[in-house]
Structures are given as C-alpha cells and as structure tokens.
Design an enzyme around this catalytic site. Sequence first.
Site, PDB file in Angstrom:
ATOM      1  N   LYS A  77    -123.431 -85.335 -16.885  1.00 38.10           N
ATOM      2  CA  LYS A  77    -124.043 -85.649 -18.165  1.00 38.10           C
ATOM      3  C   LYS A  77    -124.780 -86.947 -18.098  1.00 38.10           C
ATOM      4  O   LYS A  77    -124.431 -87.742 -17.547  1.00 38.10           O
ATOM      5  CB  LYS A  77    -122.793 -85.748 -18.937  1.00 38.10           C
ATOM      6  CG  LYS A  77    -122.893 -85.827 -20.495  1.00 38.10           C
ATOM      7  CD  LYS A  77    -121.821 -85.747 -21.343  1.00 38.10           C
ATOM      8  CE  LYS A  77    -121.933 -86.084 -22.864  1.00 38.10           C
ATOM      9  NZ  LYS A  77    -120.718 -85.748 -23.567  1.00 38.10           N
ATOM     10  N   SER A 152    -120.596 -82.432 -27.140  1.00 38.19           N
ATOM     11  CA  SER A 152    -121.779 -83.218 -26.888  1.00 38.19           C
ATOM     12  C   SER A 152    -122.323 -82.903 -25.553  1.00 38.19           C
ATOM     13  O   SER A 152    -123.538 -83.044 -25.250  1.00 38.19           O
ATOM     14  CB  SER A 152    -121.785 -84.748 -27.165  1.00 38.19           C
ATOM     15  OG  SER A 152    -120.883 -85.323 -26.189  1.00 38.19           O
ATOM     16  N   SER A 176    -115.989 -82.645 -27.060  1.00 36.92           N
ATOM     17  CA  SER A 176    -117.403 -82.499 -26.268  1.00 36.92           C
ATOM     18  C   SER A 176    -117.322 -82.041 -25.095  1.00 36.92           C
ATOM     19  O   SER A 176    -118.354 -81.627 -24.449  1.00 36.92           O
ATOM     20  CB  SER A 176    -117.769 -84.066 -26.294  1.00 36.92           C
ATOM     21  OG  SER A 176    -118.524 -84.581 -27.283  1.00 36.92           O
TER      22      SER A 176
END
Lengths: 483, 96
Positions: A77, A152, A176
């Site tokens: 990420k 996210s 997330s």
Amino acid sequence: MMWRKSVAELRAGLRQREFSAVELAQAFSERSSRLQKQLNAFVTLTPDRALQQAEAADQLLADGQAPDLCGIPFAAKDNFCTSGIATTCGSRILADFVPPYESTVTRRVFDAGASLIGKTNMDEFAMGSSCEHSHVSATRNPWDLERVPGGSSGGSAAAVAAGLVPFALGSDTGGSIRQPASFCGITGIKPSYGRVSRYGLVAYASSLDQAGVMGRSAEDCAWLLKAMAGFDPRDSTSLEEQVEDYPALLEQDISGLRIGLPVEYWQGVDEGVAASVMEVSRELEQMGASVSEVSLSHADLAVSAYYIIAQAECSSNLSRYDGVRYGHRCEQPRDLADLYSRSRSEGFGAETKRRILVGTYALSTGYYDAYYGKAMRARRLIADDLNQALESFDFLLAPTAPTVAYGIGEKEQDPIDMYKGDVNTVAINLAGLPAIAVPGPLSEGLPVGAQLIGPYLSEARLLAVAHGLQQRTDWHQLRPEVE
Amino acid sequence: MEQIDREDVAHVARLARLAASDEELDGYLEHFRRLAEFVEDVTDSPIEDVEPMAHPRDLYQRQRPDEVTEPDGREDFLAVAPQTDDGYFLVPKVIE
C-alpha cells in the site's frame, strides 16, 4: 498460469526450478501493467525494483540459502515508506515524495526475499472506505468495474483479487484491510495493535493504525504476516513478544471452538450479506464449533467514538505537512502563515480537510471534553464489551460490512453515509484486537466477507480457523474475470 | 457543534492552517452540523464516570538507553525538502 498459484505453490516451484524469481517478477509486472488501465490498482509500478530483487532472489535460491519469501512478488500500500520509491499516500501533498528511509515492514519483507511489484492505490492518508479519495483517482473493483473495491486499502485488495500479486500489504485503522478484502473476495488480517511495527507506516490515527496482510487465502496471509511481524525498537508501541510461526500453526487443533455472534453486528445488514455469513457460521459448526448469540451493549457508540478519535488523531498527525521539510509547497508564499495554509489546502483533498477540521475542533479548548474526552470514555466501554465477550467465546463472527461493494460515486457526496458502513469494523481497532476477513458465498454475484474477531494476540488461531474453513470450502477460490 | 457558526469554522480552519474560500466554509459548516447530530449518541451519553481510554493497550512508553542509534540522515532529508540553503530548510522571512 503463474498468477493463479498460491504462495506455497510459488515457493515450491521456485525451489524445484520450475520457474525463476525473475520469470515470476516479469510475469506479475507484465500482468499488473496490462490491467492498470482497467483497475487503477497501483499508484506506482516498480518493475525495475522487482527485477533487481528477483535477480538477487535467484542467486539465493541457487546457493540454497533462500529465505521464506525468496522470489515471491508482492505489493505494498502506498503509505509504507519505501526508500527511493515514491510514497504518495494517495495525496497530492506527497505526490513527489520519495522517502529517504525504509519502513520496518517493507524492510523485513525485502529481507525475506520478496520482490516489490508496485505501490497500491488508497484513499488519501487511508481516510475513506471506497478508494475513491486518491489523487490518482479511484481504483475499480475487479468483480465489477463500476463498483468500488472498498477502502482504504482498495488498491491492494483489487491487485490481489485480480491476480496482479499473490499478496499485498495493507493498513487498517477502522476496517481498511477487512472491508476491501470483503468487497473483493479475498482474505485480510488486521493483527493486534503492536504486533506489527508502525515505523515508516505514514500515520493517520496512531492509536488505531495497524499494518496487515491481504491475500487469496489464510495460508498465503500467514506467510507474509510471519515475515513482517515482531518487535521493533523504532516503534514505541511495538510489542516485545515472540512472533508465532503462523504457517506452521495453520494445522493446529481447532476443534471445540466457541463462537459468538454479536447480535448488534447482524442488525441493519443486507439480507444477502447476512445469509452468506450465516453460511460461514454453519460451516464452522460442521467443523465442530458451537455457535451462539452474544450482545455487545455499547456497539451503537462505536462509529461515533471512532470518528471523533480518528479525526482528532489525524488532525495532530497531519500537522506535519507544512510545505517546509517535504511534500507540496505553494508558489510564491507571501509569508510563513501563507506558506503553511496554502500548501496544505492545495495539497490535501476534500475528505482529508474535513477530517483535519473536525479533529481540530474536537481537540480545541472548550470542546475537548465534550467530544474527544467523551469518545475516549466510550472507547473504554466498547473495548470492555469485546474483551468480556471474548472471555466466554474463542472468537466472534459477524459480517465485515453491512453491504456488498457499492457503485463508484454512490457515497462520495455523503461522507457520513460512508462512515456508517464501518459499523462492524471500527470497534476492533478501538480495542486493539486482531480480526480476519474471509470470503463467504457470493451474494448476487458479488463477494461477501465474514469477519472473525479474536482476543489479543490470537493471530495464529485466527489464521488456523480461516485455513480450516478454506480447506473445506471453495469460496475463497472464486475469482473475478479480468483480462 | 450544533450551535457552531461560520466564524467558528473559519477559526478552526485558521488553527489547522487550512485556507478556505467562503463557499468551502459553508460546506464545512453544513458537514459540522450534520456530524454533530450523528455523534450525539456519544456526546449525549451519561458516561462521565468511565475512565477514558487513550490507547488500546493502556501502555506505558517504553524507555531505552540514551544512545545514538540512527545514522546521520541530514543530507538525505534536506534532499527531499522543497527549498533549502546551505544545509537549512528555507522559509519566507519571519523576522524583519
């Protein structure tokens, strides 16, 4: 098809010389690059780094000194600082930021021999549940390109689901990892707070943030979690506790489990989602678990408490973006105040600004007790509920999210409506507990995630239960058609 | 937050060092009001006697020996700054 293989198969194939690490890196880089236009799963693709790491991996394999993840491709990420590789956090304010240091997690995964395919897209500073709030625009759900992948960590979820990488790093502040894993039909584990170092993981809400793993199976996740977990003197909240050998413990005895269904977590859940997770519950019963209902009486306070605390912490953490030391700086500042405020308002997106403002307000004189203070008191009640329930039950089971993946743009205009979707995940972060999301049967052709919540430091058991479930069912093997 | 007005939001924006147009302030004001209503379950809750929980593990900060452990990264850190001069971060003139 190399991209369909499990981590165990990739490990075996590399050791038996069926393919080389370089071939793997090239194949996954090529697939990631080819599907980028459709999915927008990555902010930055790093084929050169992947190749370089794969060459080193092939050497170690040839020398018979291969570490656990030698030659296995992965993605991170874009909020893990990677030395020499852009780390944008999905924000314009860090669009050109190339960190001068490496996060502990990526360093450990590199040390374990893995090859970085790219940095995945995310909601700006991990603030969002749809992966739409990014300076490089939305990531698309590989199951339906008109739907969000969740957030996210939506880029990591889409990349894993579409076979762009075998597994990926995510971070989870209020769901997330678990929610995008559920929306994309993959497995995602949020470890206990303190289990994985936060050093170099760009901070959103420091008492809630935790790095974790997204993969196509619990077994794949176990390999990556083993590589990244453990004490780190550079993170003052890191736990000084031995890391268990997660892959070796997957086959442990999980008979006689007591599983609680928190009734509050099943209210307001779409019928198809509830039916799917109930199917998971029945399967666990067939594995010998006893299942019964339990009540978490303060569950209704969780979303509010979470959003007050997270936004308060974010307003403090994001004060570091000042246009002075790194990140975006406005043109021709009149004075220092102008430099700060224009750099920040040009650099941050709308949702991030909203959260900074609300957080600033919740911490400001005269309002601190009413908002932040109250939320911290609610946090105690919420955490006590969960810990108490986990004294009578080994694990709690609930839908990860109340719905399947929704349409792109559907909730973008109504932030509070989007917050409500986090109702079943945020309490786990408030309490610092581990939880794993595993796919159940599809609902109307879309993935559903079941969330298993465990007591502090129960990662090995959580992974073993998920693995046991995945040995008996094939829900986790369902894949979207993207080419 | 219900009684909050536009001037309060402007004040918060100044505290947070965020420039905002009048139109943006109106948007924030609307959001603040809706959010205040949304979080009433917590703010109206009679839980004053509950011990606040700031951290998931109620941890104490760990101490470590007072030794230099990080390498000198001065050059690397200056290299990513928007503007530097002679080993320093450069900002607009602060003192006349």
